[in-house]
Design a protein around this motif. Sequence first.
Motif, PDB file in Angstrom:
ATOM      1  N   ASN A  47      35.323   3.037 -13.163  1.00  0.00           N
ATOM      2  CA  ASN A  47      34.111   2.653 -13.888  1.00  0.00           C
ATOM      3  C   ASN A  47      34.209   1.229 -14.413  1.00  0.00           C
ATOM      4  N   ALA A  48      33.104   0.723 -14.935  1.00  0.00           N
ATOM      5  CA  ALA A  48      33.011  -0.696 -15.299  1.00  0.00           C
ATOM      6  C   ALA A  48      33.997  -1.084 -16.387  1.00  0.00           C
ATOM      7  N   THR A  49      34.301  -0.184 -17.308  1.00  0.00           N
ATOM      8  CA  THR A  49      35.223  -0.512 -18.397  1.00  0.00           C
ATOM      9  C   THR A  49      36.681  -0.314 -18.011  1.00  0.00           C
ATOM     10  N   GLY A  50      36.934   0.259 -16.833  1.00  0.00           N
ATOM     11  CA  GLY A  50      38.300   0.479 -16.389  1.00  0.00           C
ATOM     12  C   GLY A  50      39.000   1.635 -17.066  1.00  0.00           C
ATOM     13  N   SER A  51      38.234   2.527 -17.706  1.00  0.00           N
ATOM     14  CA  SER A  51      38.837   3.627 -18.465  1.00  0.00           C
ATOM     15  C   SER A  51      38.810   4.959 -17.726  1.00  0.00           C
ATOM     16  N   VAL A  52      37.947   5.094 -16.721  1.00  0.00           N
ATOM     17  CA  VAL A  52      37.796   6.367 -16.015  1.00  0.00           C
ATOM     18  C   VAL A  52      37.860   6.128 -14.513  1.00  0.00           C
ATOM     19  N   ASP A  89      30.005   6.065  -7.192  1.00  0.00           N
ATOM     20  CA  ASP A  89      29.862   5.150  -8.324  1.00  0.00           C
ATOM     21  C   ASP A  89      30.030   5.967  -9.598  1.00  0.00           C
ATOM     22  N   ALA A  90      31.128   5.725 -10.332  1.00  0.00           N
ATOM     23  CA  ALA A  90      31.443   6.511 -11.512  1.00  0.00           C
ATOM     24  C   ALA A  90      30.468   6.265 -12.649  1.00  0.00           C
ATOM     25  N   ASP A  91      29.883   5.084 -12.736  1.00  0.00           N
ATOM     26  CA  ASP A  91      28.951   4.763 -13.812  1.00  0.00           C
ATOM     27  C   ASP A  91      27.580   5.383 -13.569  1.00  0.00           C
ATOM     28  N   LEU A  92      27.097   5.326 -12.337  1.00  0.00           N
ATOM     29  CA  LEU A  92      25.785   5.860 -12.003  1.00  0.00           C
ATOM     30  C   LEU A  92      25.831   7.329 -11.601  1.00  0.00           C
ATOM     31  N   GLU A  93      27.024   7.860 -11.401  1.00  0.00           N
ATOM     32  CA  GLU A  93      27.223   9.243 -10.970  1.00  0.00           C
ATOM     33  C   GLU A  93      26.529   9.511  -9.634  1.00  0.00           C
TER      34      GLU A  93
END
Length: 485
Positions: free
Chosen positions: A153-158, A209-213
């Motif tokens: 994801n964008a923050t690099g946390s997941v 895409d982990a952010d947009l699911e």
Amino acid sequence: MQNLPVELQLQIVSFLDTCTSLSRFTHDRSLWLGLIPRMSHILPRPLSESEIATLSTLELEHMIKTAMYVEQVWLLPRKDSFLVKERCDSDDIENSIPRVRYLAFVSDHYLLSLGSEGKINLWKINDVFAPFAAEVFVTYASSTWYPCAYHLNATGSVLAIALTHVELVAARVLTISLDTGSSSESGPPILVTQGEFSIFPPQVIRAIDADLELALLSNTALSFEVVNWRTKAQATIALRANDPGDLVSLWNGITAMRICGPYILVFRMHTVEAYPLPSHIFSGVEERSDILPQLTFRFPHTMTYRRVSLTKTTCIKDDESETYGLSALANDLFHGIFHFHVKLTIRPMAVASPQFIAAPLPEDLSPPLAPPVPFGIVQDTRTFVSAWALGDYGRRGIWVARSRTSMIRTVVAFTNPPDVINTLGEARVWSDDSLQANVDSERPRLINGQVVHDIPLRDDITVCAVSDTTGRMALASWAGSITIL
């Protein structure tokens, strides 16, 4: 001291730690802040002011010293290697497929391996200045679910990982938290199921895409699917129709996909195409077919790219537009390795829905999907290239090759200009069926690759990975062994 060359400043600073009276000088934040603009050419990516503000003085110092060290050793021969995973000689596994399907450095601190036999391995990698070690962070094995795609994801946390059922009837998305700030007392990290959805042969998950699911699935030569694994919304999107009588376009399969802002970039064997994200995909509508306008660029008819390595997507915003860009490294069996950059410009419209112009655009208005810029080329058809990869930011890349008469494989490393976007005006562009410059017939620059490691011929390297920040390389063999250089 500020007037001295950067290299000399760092050399002096490296000795200050041994002097008590001067060591406090290295803790001066202004020293490291002053070095960043002067070292932009060796940093893996540009840093925004907001990013710099969040870094401590020690983090700034470590970042600059690491960048300087990696720049110095990147193209040097590497004699030492570290075996992360042994080869797999099990008779239960089919020998017609490689053991490792995907290999990637994640956040520069982890190495991810997705195995064809249903295994997921995530190792935590230590700092570049410490003796090398790889600690098992997460391991997963299943006889019914096979990993096929991943996304950070964008923050690099997941970190999200997609898996498909062995019978190709369903897909599942797992996530793992990479939050290093969490307490170690909570136990080892675990994979959490975030969603499942149905699939049907011949659908293949190409990207998530982990952010947009969202999951992107190639289907046939006629369409692809977009699936929201949380709402179960789904869209079937028609691909660009083949030209009548064009036999080459009949073999124009999808090799990679990526979401870039409001578009889906589709990399095919002969073309790069952009399709707008379906508007209903974030709602509760379960399934719908969409015939969407698309933007297409076709490579010269002699080029065939069956696999492509992509960097992370960058986004530059201003008052007039949003420009998305990424670099790609691909190999054509008969023409060699090509490194090109794709740029997609989104301009706000005065109407509610996007507009797509089919007629030739005015000279003062460039098309949204610019022709991919061939940034570098290696034309050596005497060698067979088995694997290639770019780093997340496109700063560095490698490929593994062997010549027809050689009994060894070589790992070749190269460095790209630090800012591809700012050099596009001077880069080469495609023209008809040849590669030409903007003002003359000069071809794209040759990639200056340097041999950094030799591998025995029996170690058939099928996939590799690169870390722009740490300068490390990872190689996976057909039999499943993984080595880091």
